[in-house]
Scaffold this motif. Structure first.
Motif, PDB file in Angstrom:
ATOM      1  N   ARG A 258       0.699  -1.120   0.183  1.00 20.32           N
ATOM      2  CA  ARG A 258       0.065   0.079   0.097  1.00 20.32           C
ATOM      3  C   ARG A 258       0.825   1.162  -0.036  1.00 20.32           C
ATOM      4  O   ARG A 258       0.525   2.254  -0.777  1.00 20.32           O
ATOM      5  CB  ARG A 258      -0.973  -0.065   1.408  1.00 20.32           C
ATOM      6  N   ALA A 259       1.676   1.120   0.892  1.00 23.21           N
ATOM      7  CA  ALA A 259       2.915   2.537   0.812  1.00 23.21           C
ATOM      8  C   ALA A 259       3.727   2.420  -0.266  1.00 23.21           C
ATOM      9  O   ALA A 259       4.085   3.617  -0.515  1.00 23.21           O
ATOM     10  CB  ALA A 259       3.447   2.373   2.198  1.00 23.21           C
ATOM     11  N   PHE A 260       4.193   1.356  -0.701  1.00 21.23           N
ATOM     12  CA  PHE A 260       5.583   1.599  -1.695  1.00 21.23           C
ATOM     13  C   PHE A 260       4.946   0.807  -2.968  1.00 21.23           C
ATOM     14  O   PHE A 260       5.613  -0.281  -3.441  1.00 21.23           O
ATOM     15  CB  PHE A 260       6.404   0.817  -1.084  1.00 21.23           C
ATOM     16  N   PRO A 261       3.907   0.924  -3.518  1.00 16.74           N
ATOM     17  CA  PRO A 261       3.401   0.191  -4.679  1.00 16.74           C
ATOM     18  C   PRO A 261       4.422   0.258  -6.044  1.00 16.74           C
ATOM     19  O   PRO A 261       4.403  -0.702  -6.733  1.00 16.74           O
ATOM     20  CB  PRO A 261       1.988   0.939  -5.195  1.00 16.74           C
ATOM     21  N   TRP A 262       5.185   1.448  -6.276  1.00 18.97           N
ATOM     22  CA  TRP A 262       6.035   1.504  -7.147  1.00 18.97           C
ATOM     23  C   TRP A 262       7.434   0.420  -7.014  1.00 18.97           C
ATOM     24  O   TRP A 262       7.838   0.362  -8.117  1.00 18.97           O
ATOM     25  CB  TRP A 262       6.668   2.956  -7.078  1.00 18.97           C
ATOM     26  N   LEU A 263       7.449  -0.216  -6.049  1.00 17.13           N
ATOM     27  CA  LEU A 263       8.711  -1.052  -5.891  1.00 17.13           C
ATOM     28  C   LEU A 263       8.452  -2.311  -6.859  1.00 17.13           C
ATOM     29  O   LEU A 263       9.502  -2.904  -7.286  1.00 17.13           O
ATOM     30  CB  LEU A 263       8.541  -1.618  -4.467  1.00 17.13           C
ATOM     31  N   ALA A 264       7.230  -2.724  -7.235  1.00 17.65           N
ATOM     32  CA  ALA A 264       6.871  -3.730  -8.049  1.00 17.65           C
ATOM     33  C   ALA A 264       6.802  -3.356  -9.680  1.00 17.65           C
ATOM     34  O   ALA A 264       6.532  -4.196 -10.449  1.00 17.65           O
ATOM     35  CB  ALA A 264       5.497  -4.441  -7.781  1.00 17.65           C
ATOM     36  N   GLU A 265       7.155  -1.970  -9.864  1.00 18.68           N
ATOM     37  CA  GLU A 265       7.100  -1.668 -11.098  1.00 18.68           C
ATOM     38  C   GLU A 265       8.571  -1.545 -11.882  1.00 18.68           C
ATOM     39  O   GLU A 265       9.720  -1.191 -11.146  1.00 18.68           O
ATOM     40  CB  GLU A 265       6.642  -0.144 -11.344  1.00 18.68           C
ATOM     41  N   SER A 266       8.745  -2.041 -13.199  1.00  9.81           N
ATOM     42  CA  SER A 266       9.721  -2.185 -13.711  1.00  9.81           C
ATOM     43  C   SER A 266      10.527  -0.861 -13.764  1.00  9.81           C
ATOM     44  O   SER A 266      11.892  -0.881 -13.600  1.00  9.81           O
ATOM     45  CB  SER A 266       9.763  -2.412 -15.255  1.00  9.81           C
ATOM     46  N   GLY A 267      10.038   0.233 -14.011  1.00  7.17           N
ATOM     47  CA  GLY A 267      10.752   1.518 -13.945  1.00  7.17           C
ATOM     48  C   GLY A 267      11.455   1.828 -12.700  1.00  7.17           C
ATOM     49  O   GLY A 267      12.433   2.711 -12.761  1.00  7.17           O
ATOM     50  N   TYR A 268      10.835   1.358 -11.421  1.00  3.79           N
ATOM     51  CA  TYR A 268      11.755   1.485 -10.184  1.00  3.79           C
ATOM     52  C   TYR A 268      13.135   1.148 -10.317  1.00  3.79           C
ATOM     53  O   TYR A 268      14.076   1.657  -9.942  1.00  3.79           O
ATOM     54  CB  TYR A 268      10.987   1.243  -9.385  1.00  3.79           C
ATOM     55  N   TRP A 269      13.147  -0.140 -10.942  1.00  5.11           N
ATOM     56  CA  TRP A 269      14.321  -0.977 -10.882  1.00  5.11           C
ATOM     57  C   TRP A 269      15.240  -0.220 -11.851  1.00  5.11           C
ATOM     58  O   TRP A 269      16.584  -0.413 -11.519  1.00  5.11           O
ATOM     59  CB  TRP A 269      14.211  -2.618 -11.156  1.00  5.11           C
ATOM     60  N   ASP A 270      15.006   0.262 -13.021  1.00  6.02           N
ATOM     61  CA  ASP A 270      15.712   0.994 -13.761  1.00  6.02           C
ATOM     62  C   ASP A 270      16.440   2.117 -13.002  1.00  6.02           C
ATOM     63  O   ASP A 270      17.537   2.351 -13.311  1.00  6.02           O
ATOM     64  CB  ASP A 270      15.200   1.269 -15.060  1.00  6.02           C
ATOM     65  N   GLN A 271      15.411   2.905 -12.456  1.00  4.47           N
ATOM     66  CA  GLN A 271      16.060   4.013 -11.503  1.00  4.47           C
ATOM     67  C   GLN A 271      17.084   3.713 -10.608  1.00  4.47           C
ATOM     68  O   GLN A 271      18.156   4.239 -10.250  1.00  4.47           O
ATOM     69  CB  GLN A 271      14.891   4.766 -11.389  1.00  4.47           C
ATOM     70  N   HIS A 272      16.765   2.569  -9.844  1.00  9.18           N
ATOM     71  CA  HIS A 272      17.510   2.075  -8.629  1.00  9.18           C
ATOM     72  C   HIS A 272      18.784   1.611  -9.400  1.00  9.18           C
ATOM     73  O   HIS A 272      19.872   2.074  -8.665  1.00  9.18           O
ATOM     74  CB  HIS A 272      16.980   0.881  -7.929  1.00  9.18           C
ATOM     75  N   ILE A 273      18.834   0.990 -10.424  1.00 12.25           N
ATOM     76  CA  ILE A 273      20.405   0.641 -10.876  1.00 12.25           C
ATOM     77  C   ILE A 273      21.153   2.003 -11.452  1.00 12.25           C
ATOM     78  O   ILE A 273      22.179   1.911 -11.121  1.00 12.25           O
ATOM     79  CB  ILE A 273      19.855  -0.517 -12.067  1.00 12.25           C
ATOM     80  N   ARG A 274      20.419   2.552 -12.046  1.00 12.49           N
ATOM     81  CA  ARG A 274      21.133   4.046 -12.467  1.00 12.49           C
ATOM     82  C   ARG A 274      21.821   4.799 -11.204  1.00 12.49           C
ATOM     83  O   ARG A 274      22.737   5.427 -11.301  1.00 12.49           O
ATOM     84  CB  ARG A 274      20.363   5.039 -13.051  1.00 12.49           C
ATOM     85  N   GLN A 275      20.747   5.010 -10.146  1.00 12.32           N
ATOM     86  CA  GLN A 275      21.291   5.569  -8.871  1.00 12.32           C
ATOM     87  C   GLN A 275      22.331   4.946  -8.487  1.00 12.32           C
ATOM     88  O   GLN A 275      23.393   5.538  -7.859  1.00 12.32           O
ATOM     89  CB  GLN A 275      20.110   5.705  -7.822  1.00 12.32           C
ATOM     90  N   LEU A 276      22.435   3.678  -8.322  1.00 13.33           N
ATOM     91  CA  LEU A 276      23.692   2.739  -7.943  1.00 13.33           C
ATOM     92  C   LEU A 276      24.983   3.126  -8.780  1.00 13.33           C
ATOM     93  O   LEU A 276      26.040   3.101  -8.238  1.00 13.33           O
ATOM     94  CB  LEU A 276      23.439   1.338  -7.909  1.00 13.33           C
ATOM     95  N   GLU A 277      24.848   3.201  -9.967  1.00 13.84           N
ATOM     96  CA  GLU A 277      25.919   3.473 -10.958  1.00 13.84           C
ATOM     97  C   GLU A 277      26.490   4.843 -10.621  1.00 13.84           C
ATOM     98  O   GLU A 277      27.528   5.174 -10.708  1.00 13.84           O
ATOM     99  CB  GLU A 277      25.305   3.383 -12.360  1.00 13.84           C
TER     100      GLU A 277
END
Length: 324
Positions: free
Chosen positions: A292-311
């Motif tokens: 309910r609080a973090f629905p974006w976690l299951a979205e593909s776009g979040y993981w692209d953003q997370h990987i870019r952030q780590l890079e």
């Protein structure tokens, strides 16, 4: 499958408080907390209380008690913290039905203003006094920060989620391995460590004027002292960083020499938090509060953003701009 916290109704909360002789005058108010369940209520004498129900299976009783005893030790040394209430037998960890819980006096106030030199000095003074006491003993039951081990565990958790595409999985694994090869990262585990608050950000500091209290020691761990500093000054601009840190250090050194030699650990520790935070969200997905609080976690776009952030964070590990 029903999550254990689903059984934590307002009536259960009130009955738990009454079981230790504290009588709520009205229905408890839920605060913004996900790892545990934290609520506020006023008792029949008008006093305000915070009651924390610990997440089942997370900490052992010994680890929770060690947190409470650490807070009591700090409080007795006049360090500004909120120690849990104890009953007539000296118990601070209580049980009701399947839940473990603790009661804390409510701490009022607001977070420090980083633009206010007086607030920065007071904040540094509070952390210095905390670390002065914390350095006298060691934790036995609380976790110790181990960078390589903890990041590998987080990586395993994320890759087991099945949310990443094949391309994302490869990119995530590559950036994690690149991070683990950074010399600055390897320096974390070789650094002398001590008892720390562990999650010392501005949301966990409350007060007014020049008096601030450190709250929520639920994540207290053995870590480098700088772990309790870097989150308090989240400024990207190097000049602002230096000005704010100068005031903070002046307050800190009222009690202890500031650990300047650990400044190079800030970007590794920031990277550690970014990776571990995402893995924490993944690991808690069976708790209905998280989707309910973090629905974006299951979205593909979040993981692209997370990987870019780590890079991007890899670049900071190679040359932190605020150390230039």
């Amino acid at each position: 499958m029903s999550h254990p916290f689903n059984a934590l109704s307002p009536d259960t909360v009130m009955s738990a408080a009454e079981s230790i002789g504290v009588w709520p005058a009205g229905e408890p108010f839920a605060l913004n907390s996900y790892e545990n369940r934290v609520l506020m209520f006023r008792d029949d004498d008008g006093s305000r209380w915070i009651v924390k129900f610990y997440r089942p299976g997370r900490w052992s009783n010994d680890a929770i008690q060690e947190e409470h005893d650490f807070l009591q030790e700090l409080r007795q040394a006049d360090v500004p913290v909120m120690a849990p209430w104890r009953d007539s037998h000296g118990r601070s960890l209580h049980e009701f039905q399947q839940f473990r819980f603790a009661l804390f006096p409510q701490c009022g106030g607001q977070a420090p203003e980083l633009e206010n030199p007086t607030h920065l000095f007071a904040l540094g003074e509070a952390l210095g006094s905390l670390h002065n006491v914390a350095s006298r003993k060691a934790f036995q039951y609380r976790r110790q920060l181990q960078f390589e081990r903890d990041i590998s565990e987080a990586e395993t958790c994320v890759l087991a989620s099945q949310w990443l595409s094949k391309h994302q999985r490869r990119g995530y694994q590559q950036v994690i391995q690149k991070i683990l090869r950074q010399p600055g990262v390897k320096a974390v585990d070789a650094t002398p460590m001590m008892r720390t608050h562990g999650d010392c950000h501005l949301g966990n500091v409350l007060g007014r004027d020049e008096a601030f209290t450190l709250v929520d020691f639920d994540d207290c761990i053995t870590a480098p002292a700088i772990q309790d500093v870097w989150m308090l000054l989240p400024v990207n601009d190097p000049n602002s960083w230096r000005a704010q840190l100068s005031e903070f250090v002046e307050g800190y050194e009222e009690t202890l020499p500031f650990p300047h030699q650990q400044m190079a650990l800030i970007e590794p520790l920031r990277t550690y938090r970014l990776i571990r935070h995402t893995a924490w969200l993944v690991s808690r997905w069976d708790d209905p509060a998280f989707p309910r609080a973090f629905p974006w976690l299951a979205e593909s776009g979040y993981w692209d953003q997370h990987i870019r952030q780590l890079e991007q964070q890899c670049l900071q590990l190679e040359k932190p701009i605020w150390l230039a």
